[in-house]
Scaffold this active site. Sequence first.
Site, PDB file in Angstrom:
ATOM      1  N   ARG A  44      11.917  -1.333   8.532  1.00  0.00           N
ATOM      2  CA  ARG A  44      12.994  -2.005   9.253  1.00  0.00           C
ATOM      3  C   ARG A  44      14.250  -2.091   8.401  1.00  0.00           C
ATOM      4  NH1 ARG A  44       9.314  -6.982  10.801  1.00  0.00           N
ATOM      5  NH2 ARG A  44       8.852  -6.497   8.621  1.00  0.00           N
ATOM      6  N   THR A  45      14.045  -2.159   7.080  1.00  0.00           N
ATOM      7  CA  THR A  45      15.205  -2.299   6.194  1.00  0.00           C
ATOM      8  C   THR A  45      15.071  -1.394   4.978  1.00  0.00           C
ATOM      9  OG1 THR A  45      14.054  -4.132   5.108  1.00  0.00           O
ATOM     10  CG2 THR A  45      15.697  -4.711   6.784  1.00  0.00           C
ATOM     11  N   ILE A  69       0.841  -1.207   0.000  1.00  0.00           N
ATOM     12  CA  ILE A  69       0.000   0.000   0.000  1.00  0.00           C
ATOM     13  C   ILE A  69       0.875   1.255   0.000  1.00  0.00           C
ATOM     14  CG2 ILE A  69      -1.778   1.284   1.263  1.00  0.00           C
ATOM     15  CD1 ILE A  69      -2.655  -1.465   2.477  1.00  0.00           C
ATOM     16  N   ASP A  95      -7.715   7.413  10.062  1.00  0.00           N
ATOM     17  CA  ASP A  95      -8.747   6.429   9.726  1.00  0.00           C
ATOM     18  C   ASP A  95      -8.851   5.349  10.800  1.00  0.00           C
ATOM     19  OD1 ASP A  95     -10.694   5.290   7.891  1.00  0.00           O
ATOM     20  OD2 ASP A  95      -9.221   3.712   7.471  1.00  0.00           O
ATOM     21  N   ARG A 149      -2.854   1.187  11.697  1.00  0.00           N
ATOM     22  CA  ARG A 149      -3.604   0.707  12.842  1.00  0.00           C
ATOM     23  C   ARG A 149      -3.461   1.741  13.947  1.00  0.00           C
ATOM     24  NH1 ARG A 149      -6.027  -2.159   9.962  1.00  0.00           N
ATOM     25  NH2 ARG A 149      -6.097  -4.437   9.903  1.00  0.00           N
ATOM     26  N   GLU A 200     -11.074   1.389  18.818  1.00  0.00           N
ATOM     27  CA  GLU A 200     -12.219   1.526  17.906  1.00  0.00           C
ATOM     28  C   GLU A 200     -13.405   0.682  18.390  1.00  0.00           C
ATOM     29  OE1 GLU A 200     -10.784   0.439  14.026  1.00  0.00           O
ATOM     30  OE2 GLU A 200      -9.163   1.902  14.158  1.00  0.00           O
ATOM     31  N   HIS A 250     -12.375   3.958  10.080  1.00  0.00           N
ATOM     32  CA  HIS A 250     -11.703   2.750   9.583  1.00  0.00           C
ATOM     33  C   HIS A 250     -12.376   2.241   8.305  1.00  0.00           C
ATOM     34  CE1 HIS A 250      -9.162  -0.971  10.838  1.00  0.00           C
ATOM     35  NE2 HIS A 250      -9.178  -0.796   9.528  1.00  0.00           N
TER      36      HIS A 250
HETATM   37  P1  NDP Z   1       3.052  -4.876   3.558  1.00  0.00           P
HETATM   38  O1  NDP Z   1       3.454  -6.013   4.389  1.00  0.00           O
HETATM   39  O2  NDP Z   1       3.153  -4.962   2.081  1.00  0.00           O
HETATM   40  O3  NDP Z   1       3.843  -3.552   4.010  1.00  0.00           O
HETATM   41  C1  NDP Z   1       4.118  -3.253   5.346  1.00  0.00           C
HETATM   42  C2  NDP Z   1       5.303  -2.300   5.403  1.00  0.00           C
HETATM   43  O4  NDP Z   1       5.536  -1.971   6.775  1.00  0.00           O
HETATM   44  C3  NDP Z   1       6.574  -2.888   4.850  1.00  0.00           C
HETATM   45  O5  NDP Z   1       7.161  -1.941   4.001  1.00  0.00           O
HETATM   46  C4  NDP Z   1       7.451  -3.140   6.071  1.00  0.00           C
HETATM   47  O6  NDP Z   1       8.807  -2.857   5.735  1.00  0.00           O
HETATM   48  C5  NDP Z   1       6.928  -2.128   7.082  1.00  0.00           C
HETATM   49  N1  NDP Z   1       7.072  -2.623   8.453  1.00  0.00           N
HETATM   50  C6  NDP Z   1       6.670  -3.806   8.963  1.00  0.00           C
HETATM   51  N2  NDP Z   1       6.995  -3.913  10.260  1.00  0.00           N
HETATM   52  C7  NDP Z   1       7.634  -2.766  10.578  1.00  0.00           C
HETATM   53  C8  NDP Z   1       8.231  -2.290  11.776  1.00  0.00           C
HETATM   54  N3  NDP Z   1       8.233  -3.018  12.901  1.00  0.00           N
HETATM   55  N4  NDP Z   1       8.795  -1.067  11.740  1.00  0.00           N
HETATM   56  C9  NDP Z   1       8.808  -0.331  10.612  1.00  0.00           C
HETATM   57  N5  NDP Z   1       8.257  -0.734   9.448  1.00  0.00           N
HETATM   58  C10 NDP Z   1       7.683  -1.939   9.436  1.00  0.00           C
HETATM   59  O7  NDP Z   1       1.533  -4.556   3.990  1.00  0.00           O
HETATM   60  P2  NDP Z   1       0.412  -3.751   3.204  1.00  0.00           P
HETATM   61  O8  NDP Z   1       1.013  -2.553   2.563  1.00  0.00           O
HETATM   62  O9  NDP Z   1      -0.390  -4.677   2.380  1.00  0.00           O
HETATM   63  O10 NDP Z   1      -0.516  -3.298   4.448  1.00  0.00           O
HETATM   64  C11 NDP Z   1       0.022  -2.557   5.501  1.00  0.00           C
HETATM   65  C12 NDP Z   1      -0.957  -2.414   6.643  1.00  0.00           C
HETATM   66  O11 NDP Z   1      -1.964  -1.478   6.346  1.00  0.00           O
HETATM   67  C13 NDP Z   1      -1.750  -3.665   7.017  1.00  0.00           C
HETATM   68  O12 NDP Z   1      -0.987  -4.567   7.778  1.00  0.00           O
HETATM   69  C14 NDP Z   1      -2.916  -3.075   7.802  1.00  0.00           C
HETATM   70  O13 NDP Z   1      -2.606  -3.011   9.178  1.00  0.00           O
HETATM   71  C15 NDP Z   1      -3.047  -1.667   7.237  1.00  0.00           C
HETATM   72  N6  NDP Z   1      -4.303  -1.522   6.509  1.00  0.00           N
HETATM   73  C16 NDP Z   1      -5.256  -0.635   6.961  1.00  0.00           C
HETATM   74  C17 NDP Z   1      -6.466  -0.510   6.303  1.00  0.00           C
HETATM   75  C18 NDP Z   1      -7.511   0.443   6.762  1.00  0.00           C
HETATM   76  O14 NDP Z   1      -8.703   0.187   6.551  1.00  0.00           O
HETATM   77  N7  NDP Z   1      -7.156   1.571   7.355  1.00  0.00           N
HETATM   78  C19 NDP Z   1      -6.788  -1.325   5.127  1.00  0.00           C
HETATM   79  C20 NDP Z   1      -5.695  -2.180   4.704  1.00  0.00           C
HETATM   80  C21 NDP Z   1      -4.522  -2.267   5.390  1.00  0.00           C
HETATM   81  P3  NDP Z   1      10.022  -3.672   6.433  1.00  0.00           P
HETATM   82  O15 NDP Z   1       9.671  -5.124   6.310  1.00  0.00           O
HETATM   83  O16 NDP Z   1      11.227  -3.254   5.680  1.00  0.00           O
HETATM   84  O17 NDP Z   1      10.043  -3.202   7.850  1.00  0.00           O
END
Ligand code: NDP
Length: 317
Positions: free
Chosen positions: A176-177, A156, A257, A233, A262, A280
């Site tokens: 993280r990376t 996203i 959002d 979240r 919630e 949300h």
């Molecule tokens: P992805 O897994 O594709 O992306 C998540 C990103 O977050 C990655 O780039 C990852 O990078 C980073 N990340 C993960 N853990 C950490 C951490 N501890 N610290 C810093 N960065 C971190 O997920 P999506 O893009 O598909 O979705 C992301 C989130 O969006 C979902 O998990 C959900 O919670 C939320 N969401 C909310 C919605 C809403 O209605 N508001 C709808 C849909 C999704 P890296 O691994 O390098 O750390």
Amino acid sequence: DPSRPDVLTVAKLPPFYLQPLQAAFTVHDRLHETDPQAFAKIAPRIRAITGGGESVVSRELMQQLPALEMISIMGVGYDKVDVRAAIERGIPVTHTPEVLNDEVADLALALMLSVARRVPHADRHVRENRWAEQGNMPLATRMSGKRLGIVGLGRIGKAIARRAEGFGMSIAYTGRTQQPGVSYPYYPSAKALAANVDFLVVITPGGEGTRRMIDADVLRALGPKGFLVNVARGSVVDERALIEALQQGVIAGAGLDVFEDEPRVPEALRALDNVVLTPHMASATHETRQAMADLALANLQAHFAGQPLLSPVPECR
Ligand code: NDP
């Protein structure tokens, strides 16, 4: 009927998911909540759980289901599913990535524009006849060409970045990376990123790894001209620190959002004029919710047909 496996729902599902689900499975709709006695009787037969991205699937619930084979979540986030407990029993968890990228990214941009250009305030200005009675609104803040920081440049996050490019924004990110093949500047922390952007958009998963990652320090770094948007979240942002920062002008405004508790949103947050709040609903369009329902159902059907799952969560791949 073994050809119609028993499935427990743990959320109120939309009709376009519940109906096809009931056509293929024996569905017990939130029976664990509505009728614990009846639930205790059928619990040994339950072979799958399905619910939404906010559904709680605890170790305790799984322990009551000896025949449980899989968990299918209609949503990409699954931070309230005890994945570790599922893995211990070899129970795969599936979710619905990709199909909601555009919708969530669209809402992120909508919140950025709404808070900077004060679109909801402007709407109220006209509705309440203040335009005629008091004249024009105070000036707003430009978004085009500004600096955007993305916390979590995943599926996203990248869709948000593509849209922001169309607005001539410069983009940087943290995670993280550092990601190979991504040319946007990388910052090793949310604080370092926040100090170098005008808009900070949070789109990481929830759960322990990201809890209160956006704290008072990060907000101070974002500064009095900075806007925060959270479509990830509620748990990722320290909500109390955010309210204080908004009250005291530590940051300029926020578009939210998602919230810590919630659907309860603190009165102090609802009273603020420099926030735009949505319930949300980032993926909540007919088109996208249908696609999410289709994928959640397809995962269940694949499992019971003995075929590979379409979209298991990373921990279960
Ligand atoms: P992805 O897994 O594709 O992306 C998540 C990103 O977050 C990655 O780039 C990852 O990078 C980073 N990340 C993960 N853990 C950490 C951490 N501890 N610290 C810093 N960065 C971190 O997920 P999506 O893009 O598909 O979705 C992301 C989130 O969006 C979902 O998990 C959900 O919670 C939320 N969401 C909310 C919605 C809403 O209605 N508001 C709808 C849909 C999704 P890296 O691994 O390098 O750390």
